[in-house]
Design an enzyme around this catalytic site. Structure first.
Site, PDB file in Angstrom:
ATOM      1  N   GLY A 249       0.395   4.318  -0.530  1.00 39.78           N
ATOM      2  CA  GLY A 249      -0.137   5.513   0.108  1.00 39.78           C
ATOM      3  C   GLY A 249       0.232   6.794  -0.608  1.00 39.78           C
ATOM      4  O   GLY A 249       0.107   6.912  -1.825  1.00 39.78           O
TER       5      GLY A 249
ATOM      6  N   CYS B 101      -8.560  32.355  11.858  1.00 37.35           N
ATOM      7  CA  CYS B 101      -8.396  32.972  13.179  1.00 37.35           C
ATOM      8  C   CYS B 101      -7.763  31.994  14.158  1.00 37.35           C
ATOM      9  O   CYS B 101      -8.367  31.607  15.172  1.00 37.35           O
ATOM     10  CB  CYS B 101      -9.736  33.482  13.695  1.00 37.35           C
ATOM     11  N   GLU B 102      -6.567  31.562  13.856  1.00 35.94           N
ATOM     12  CA  GLU B 102      -5.778  30.660  14.694  1.00 35.94           C
ATOM     13  C   GLU B 102      -4.312  31.024  14.535  1.00 35.94           C
ATOM     14  O   GLU B 102      -3.822  31.132  13.401  1.00 35.94           O
ATOM     15  CB  GLU B 102      -5.965  29.193  14.277  1.00 35.94           C
TER      16      GLU B 102
ATOM     17  N   GLU C 269       0.850  -1.186   0.000  1.00 29.76           N
ATOM     18  CA  GLU C 269       0.000   0.000   0.000  1.00 29.76           C
ATOM     19  C   GLU C 269       0.892   1.245   0.000  1.00 29.76           C
ATOM     20  O   GLU C 269       1.242   1.762   1.067  1.00 29.76           O
ATOM     21  CB  GLU C 269      -0.913  -0.016   1.226  1.00 29.76           C
TER      22      GLU C 269
ATOM     23  N   ARG D 125      -2.223  19.572   7.893  1.00 26.43           N
ATOM     24  CA  ARG D 125      -1.128  18.709   8.326  1.00 26.43           C
ATOM     25  C   ARG D 125      -0.070  19.425   9.171  1.00 26.43           C
ATOM     26  O   ARG D 125       0.455  18.839  10.126  1.00 26.43           O
ATOM     27  CB  ARG D 125      -0.469  18.012   7.128  1.00 26.43           C
TER      28      ARG D 125
ATOM     29  N   TYR E 295       0.379  17.473  12.545  1.00 24.87           N
ATOM     30  CA  TYR E 295       1.547  16.595  12.614  1.00 24.87           C
ATOM     31  C   TYR E 295       2.883  17.337  12.626  1.00 24.87           C
ATOM     32  O   TYR E 295       3.930  16.704  12.445  1.00 24.87           O
ATOM     33  CB  TYR E 295       1.552  15.642  11.404  1.00 24.87           C
TER      34      TYR E 295
END
Length: 483
Positions: free
Chosen positions: A331, A410-411, A329, A379, A383
């Site tokens: 990915g 707004c972060e 797999e 991401r 992560y």
């Protein structure tokens, strides 16, 4: 002559390469048909980013169909060649969770790959694309009865089971329907992949898989893997295909795969001898890494295939067993680098930041805001993923400056590219391209701050077409029943 001072270089992380040519497109990070034209503008299969912006707007996911297909073929061809003498070739499963739509599912099928799904929704896409059930796999640690029944109705090639409880559920549902379920058991081989904790999936303390080690509470004296194997052998409604393991994602080292292969082959041999059966299949997972930045060095498919074949060949010889039919797999290794995200630059600002370990010494950090952000690529915040970026609408002769590309949400954690060298003259209206966004960006996208999710365009032979339309405000309001 003294070297030109690079603004903000004192704040650069240790892994970031020294600033070089800000116009360079590092080949490993981009689709094979992305280049800069004679005027300095980035093109993909001959289509300029400004033309894409004019036709489709930004933010925009831009995918090379030719590159996707070439990467899919490279894995299929490389693994078939490496394993030809062992088991006649390899089944390559494309990870639908990384990016899936009906058009891409059809590409996967036409290139001779199979499709791995993780939900009823992904099965629905496969059905819509016309993929036959025997070419499909269903993963997931908590499949609903509806999802399992759908898989049985479609005649799935395999249902990958994560627990003894789930195995019983599959067996009961299959027996009720008077059918036999094709089942693989997912094992946790205890291999720690060198990747982010949230995408390492082969160690004991996580939700996936059956343990080789821990005794199952429902089967005293047996590990979970042993207990599930016994049930899979004995259940009349189960066609026990073999074992599966997936050690994680974004992995570059070969050692983890080799250890997992030895463990799974050894356990396969043990179960075959104990019950006098032959398990026809073995899935060694995948999770091969791609180049998100210039320091990432992905291994060619042929190199990975040859290394894994050598381990399987040697282990089977030592155990005196025939090799089962292998599957893998890959990915993100197929779709990741096929795609970049195109943004338009908005506001810019520069702040002074204290340099680590140098009291009172500051350096400039430039913030470059774009018209997307964590809603189209979560991401980095999920992560700590690193990306790169280039000014795509033109080339620049200006010196580089360390920059942080941020989104419009707004972060404070809404960071698209944490550290990258961009030219000093980057300005509002410039188009920025972030490579390597084919996997787990659109798939994880959200409507945070009621942002419509961007469209996806496929480019081939000088033409671009929508394969997923962008959302509108009407789409966002369609489910709101308050009015």
């Amino acid at each position: 002559m003294s070297e030109t001072k690079i603004a903000g270089a004192e704040l650069a992380p240790s892994w970031l390469p020294d600033a070089g040519d800000v116009n360079e497109l590092v080949p490993a990070m981009w689709a094979n048909d992305v280049e800069r034209g004679p005027d300095g503008e980035v093109t993909i299969s001959g289509v300029s980013v400004s033309a894409l912006k004019e036709q489709f707007g930004t933010p925009l996911y831009v995918m090379s169909e030719g590159d996707f297909r070439a990467r899919a073929r490279s894995f299929k061809d490389a693994f078939d060649a490496a394993f030809a003498d062992l088991c006649g070739g390899v089944d390559v499963y494309y990870a639908g969770k990384s990016f899936l739509c009906t058009e891409v599912a059809r590409w996967v099928d036409s290139e001779g790959l199979r499709l791995d799904t993780c939900s009823g929704g992904e099965l629905a896409v496969a059905q819509r694309a016309g993929i036959s059930g025997e070419k499909l796999s269903l993963h997931g640690n908590n499949k609903s009865a509806a999802e399992i029944n759908r898989a049985l109705d479609m005649g799935l090639g395999r249902i990958v089971v994560d627990s003894l409880h789930e195995l019983r559920r599959v067996a009961e549902l299959a027996a009720t329907r008077g059918v036999v379920a094709n089942v693989m058991l997912r094992l946790t081989p205890g291999v720690h992949a060198h990747t982010h904790e949230n995408i390492a999936t082969a160690h004991e303390d996580q939700k996936f898989g059956l343990s080789f080690i821990a005794e199952d509470p429902e089967a005293p004296g047996m590990s979970a893997a042993e207990a599930a194997s016994k049930l899979a052998v004995e259940a009349e409604s189960i066609n026990f295909l073999g074992f599966h393991a997936h050690i994680g994602s974004q992995i570059f080292e070969a050692e983890g795969f080799e250890i997992a292969a030895r463990k799974l082959l050894g356990f396969t041999h043990e179960i075959q001898r104990k019950y006098g059966i032959t398990l026809p299949e073995l899935d060694l997972g995948g999770g091969y890494g791609i180049a998100y930045t210039a320091v990432d060095k992905p291994r060619p498919a042929a190199e990975v295939a040859q290394a894994m074949a050598a381990v399987v060949r040697a282990t089977c010889s030592e155990l005196g067993m025939s090799a089962p039919k292998l599957s893998i797999e890959p990915g993100r290794a197929i779709v990741g680098s096929s795609t970049f995200t195109l943004y338009e630059t908005g506001t810019l600002k520069t702040v002074q930041v204290e340099v680590d370990g140098q009291d009172g010494v500051t350096a400039p950090r430039r913030y470059v805001s774009v018209d997307g952000g964590m809603s189209d690529n979560p991401r980095p915040v999920l992560y700590d993923a690193d990306y790169s970026a280039v000014v795509a609408s033109r080339a620049s002769a200006e010196a580089p400056a360390l920059s942080r590309v941020v989104g419009k949400h707004c972060e404070s954690g809404d960071i698209v590219v944490r550290d990258v060298y961009l030219p000093n003259d980057v300005a509002a209206g410039d188009l920025l391209a972030v490579p390597g966004t084919g996997a787990y960006c659109w798939a994880l996208a959200s409507n945070y701050n009621y942002a419509p999710r961007p469209p996806v365009v496929a480019v081939k032979n000088g033409a671009a077409r929508l394969i997923v339309r962008g959302e509108t405000e009407d789409d966002l309001l369609a489910r709101d029943i308050g009015a």
